[in-house]
Design an enzyme around this catalytic site. Structure first.
Site, PDB file in Angstrom:
ATOM      1  CB  SER A  44      -0.873   0.036   1.253  1.00  0.00           C
ATOM      2  OG  SER A  44      -1.351  -1.234   1.544  1.00  0.00           O
ATOM      3  CE  LYS A  63       7.719  -2.441   3.357  1.00  0.00           C
ATOM      4  NZ  LYS A  63       7.128  -3.439   4.288  1.00  0.00           N
ATOM      5  CG  ASP A 157      -1.567  -8.312   8.951  1.00  0.00           C
ATOM      6  OD1 ASP A 157      -1.261  -7.489   8.055  1.00  0.00           O
ATOM      7  OD2 ASP A 157      -2.572  -9.043   8.891  1.00  0.00           O
ATOM      8  CD  GLU A 161      -2.472 -12.455   1.978  1.00  0.00           C
ATOM      9  OE1 GLU A 161      -2.427 -13.382   2.830  1.00  0.00           O
ATOM     10  OE2 GLU A 161      -3.414 -11.651   1.905  1.00  0.00           O
TER      11      GLU A 161
HETATM   12  N1  LIG Z   1      11.988  -9.837   1.401  1.00  0.00           N
HETATM   13  C1  LIG Z   1      11.263  -9.995   0.284  1.00  0.00           C
HETATM   14  N2  LIG Z   1      11.687 -10.834  -0.683  1.00  0.00           N
HETATM   15  C2  LIG Z   1      10.949 -11.006  -1.801  1.00  0.00           C
HETATM   16  N3  LIG Z   1       9.770 -10.385  -2.056  1.00  0.00           N
HETATM   17  C3  LIG Z   1       9.313  -9.530  -1.118  1.00  0.00           C
HETATM   18  C4  LIG Z   1      10.020  -9.287   0.089  1.00  0.00           C
HETATM   19  N4  LIG Z   1       9.319  -8.392   0.841  1.00  0.00           N
HETATM   20  C5  LIG Z   1       8.218  -8.099   0.120  1.00  0.00           C
HETATM   21  N5  LIG Z   1       8.210  -8.767  -1.052  1.00  0.00           N
HETATM   22  C6  LIG Z   1       7.172  -8.698  -2.094  1.00  0.00           C
HETATM   23  O1  LIG Z   1       6.746  -7.352  -2.227  1.00  0.00           O
HETATM   24  C7  LIG Z   1       5.341  -7.247  -1.985  1.00  0.00           C
HETATM   25  C8  LIG Z   1       5.077  -5.970  -1.202  1.00  0.00           C
HETATM   26  O2  LIG Z   1       5.603  -6.153   0.088  1.00  0.00           O
HETATM   27  P1  LIG Z   1       5.452  -4.991   1.176  1.00  0.00           P
HETATM   28  O3  LIG Z   1       5.869  -5.577   2.485  1.00  0.00           O
HETATM   29  O4  LIG Z   1       6.116  -3.793   0.692  1.00  0.00           O
HETATM   30  O5  LIG Z   1       3.929  -4.623   1.158  1.00  0.00           O
HETATM   31  P2  LIG Z   1       2.791  -5.515   1.809  1.00  0.00           P
HETATM   32  O6  LIG Z   1       3.046  -5.569   3.272  1.00  0.00           O
HETATM   33  O7  LIG Z   1       2.715  -6.797   1.056  1.00  0.00           O
HETATM   34  O8  LIG Z   1       1.509  -4.692   1.491  1.00  0.00           O
HETATM   35  P3  LIG Z   1       0.799  -3.755   2.559  1.00  0.00           P
HETATM   36  O9  LIG Z   1       1.817  -2.681   2.842  1.00  0.00           O
HETATM   37  O10 LIG Z   1      -0.410  -3.329   1.867  1.00  0.00           O
HETATM   38  O11 LIG Z   1       0.553  -4.658   3.763  1.00  0.00           O
HETATM   39  C9  LIG Z   1       4.960  -8.485  -1.193  1.00  0.00           C
HETATM   40  O12 LIG Z   1       3.646  -8.875  -1.516  1.00  0.00           O
HETATM   41  C10 LIG Z   1       5.963  -9.502  -1.670  1.00  0.00           C
HETATM   42  O13 LIG Z   1       5.453 -10.182  -2.789  1.00  0.00           O
END
Ligand SMILES: Nc1ncnc2c1ncn2[C@@H]1O[C@H](COP(=O)(O)OP(=O)(O)OP(=O)(O)O)[C@@H](O)[C@H]1O
Ligand SMILES: O=C(O)C[C@H](Cc1nc2cc(Cl)cc(Cl)c2[nH]1)c1ccc(Cl)cc1
Length: 345
Positions: A44, A63, A157, A161
């Protein structure tokens, strides 16, 4: 030195100190230290990119968060919590945070890369998991969450996912922006088999007619302390949210236990136990404990899920007690992250 300061004032840095590994490790990184690759996913408030560090060719998931967006949406506290919590943690089944830094427009978390996507992706691809695969992954989640709880952290949480998978198909738990740092000192009562039920009895499901569903995460600060009836602004994802979090919103370790019960049900049934046509209907099902098992749901798993999905947190088993449930009879808990993971493909 190429900075504007006259040479005389330029920092005197001896060659040995800049080249030593120690100072390399501690040196604040910047975007130029990395070559960025494809987008791994979007949140988000974030974009996650594949990245490789020039000096050592190491791969990461970076990130990126837009500063203006974070400020406008009043999410700075969540960023600070994610950084504080991740900096406390070091466990093979939890995503590592290597560096944080910022530039004019963005904030950067340099995270351990999980190459094989997330658990929701595999549930969707397979429909549901075989019993031994479900048992293995629930066991890895339990081991990781017992570590979290021993460090005084409640995830709040947990959901498929947020369970990422590395190239050896072991889990990496992520998404700690909504975690809670419990005020009492980190206890190891959960790992002590003789400790009384370790779940806090503080939160109870209020008998009054439930309040309207709480808003999604909003600006104000995360909850104060476990067991407080003070209303906080955070609620996890609808399907896995515990009843106590929906009623008086006291976050405690047993809220994570509830989520693990929901994930076990989801892995075996191919859908979460509580799923309404919208978020409000889902919340209603949760607080009324309105769920049923599909035909063919394995009996010992059914017994375990039924013992976890109870409204009163005091009656929920601790993670240590769950480890002893017949569902895990014969399961080898030692160094689970070094065992061969089941082949989900
Ligand atoms: N350490 C990681 N390695 C590989 N992919 C990742 C990693 N962290 C996040 N991702 C990918 O990036 C996407 C976005 O992750 P992020 O934590 O930024 O947001 P989120 O927590 O999934 O969404 P929100 O912020 O809405 O809860 C995740 O759905 C995942 O597929
Ligand atoms: O460099 C550090 O580690 C400390 C900074 C602190 C920090 N600087 C910020 C600027 C903004 Cl605009 C928003 C937040 Cl939440 C901010 N947090 C920081 C940078 C990046 C990240 Cl991801 C977290 C914290």
């Amino acid at each position: 030195a190429d900075d504007a300061r006259p040479a005389a004032l330029a920092p005197v840095v001896s060659s040995s100190s800049t080249s030593s590994l120690a100072s390399q490790a501690a040196r604040k990184r910047c975007p130029e230290d990395f070559e960025f690759g494809r987008v791994l996913g979007e949140g988000s408030y974030s974009t996650v990119l594949y990245a490789r560090e020039h000096v050592n060719n190491r791969e990461y998931a970076v990130k990126m968060l837009d500063k203006r967006h974070i400020i406008k949406e009043k999410k700075t506290k969540y960023v600070a919590i994610e950084k504080d919590v991740l900096n406390k943690l070091a466990h093979p089944l939890i995503v590592k945070l290597y560096y944080t830094f910022q530039d004019l427009h963005s904030l950067y978390f340099v995270l351990e890369l999980a190459k094989d996507g997330d658990m929701l992706g595999y549930i969707r691809k397979l429909g549901s998991f075989q019993l031994d695969a479900a048992r293995f992954y629930i066991a890895e989640i339990i081991v990781a969450v017992m570590y979290l709880h021993s460090m005084g952290i409640v995830h709040r949480d947990l959901k498929p996912e947020n369970i990422l998978l590395d190239e050896n198909m072991h889990i990496k738990i992520t998404d700690f922006g909504t975690a809670k740092i419990l005020d009492e000192p980190p206890s190891n009562s959960d790992t002590d088999p003789f400790a009384a039920g370790s779940t806090s009895a503080s939160a109870s499901v209020s008998s009054s007619s439930p309040s309207p569903p709480p808003p999604a995460p909003s600006s104000s600060s995360p909850s104060q302390d476990a067991g407080s009836s003070k209303r906080n602004s955070f609620v996890g994802t609808a399907e896995y949210c515990s009843p106590e979090l929906l009623n008086d919103r006291a976050a405690s370790k047993s809220s994570d236990v509830w989520a693990i019960g929901c994930i076990l049900y989801h892995l075996l049934a191919g859908r979460p136990p509580f799923k309404g046509v919208n978020e409000y209907q889902t919340f209603q099902k949760i607080i009324k404990l309105d769920y049923t098992f599909p035909d063919g749901f394995p009996p010992t798993a059914r017994d375990l899920v039924s013992s976890i999905l109870v409204l009163d947190t005091a009656n929920r088993p601790s993670l240590a007690e769950i480890q002893k449930h017949p569902f895990f009879d014969g399961f080898d808990w030692t160094d689970i992250h070094t065992q061969q993971a089941p082949d989900l493909r």
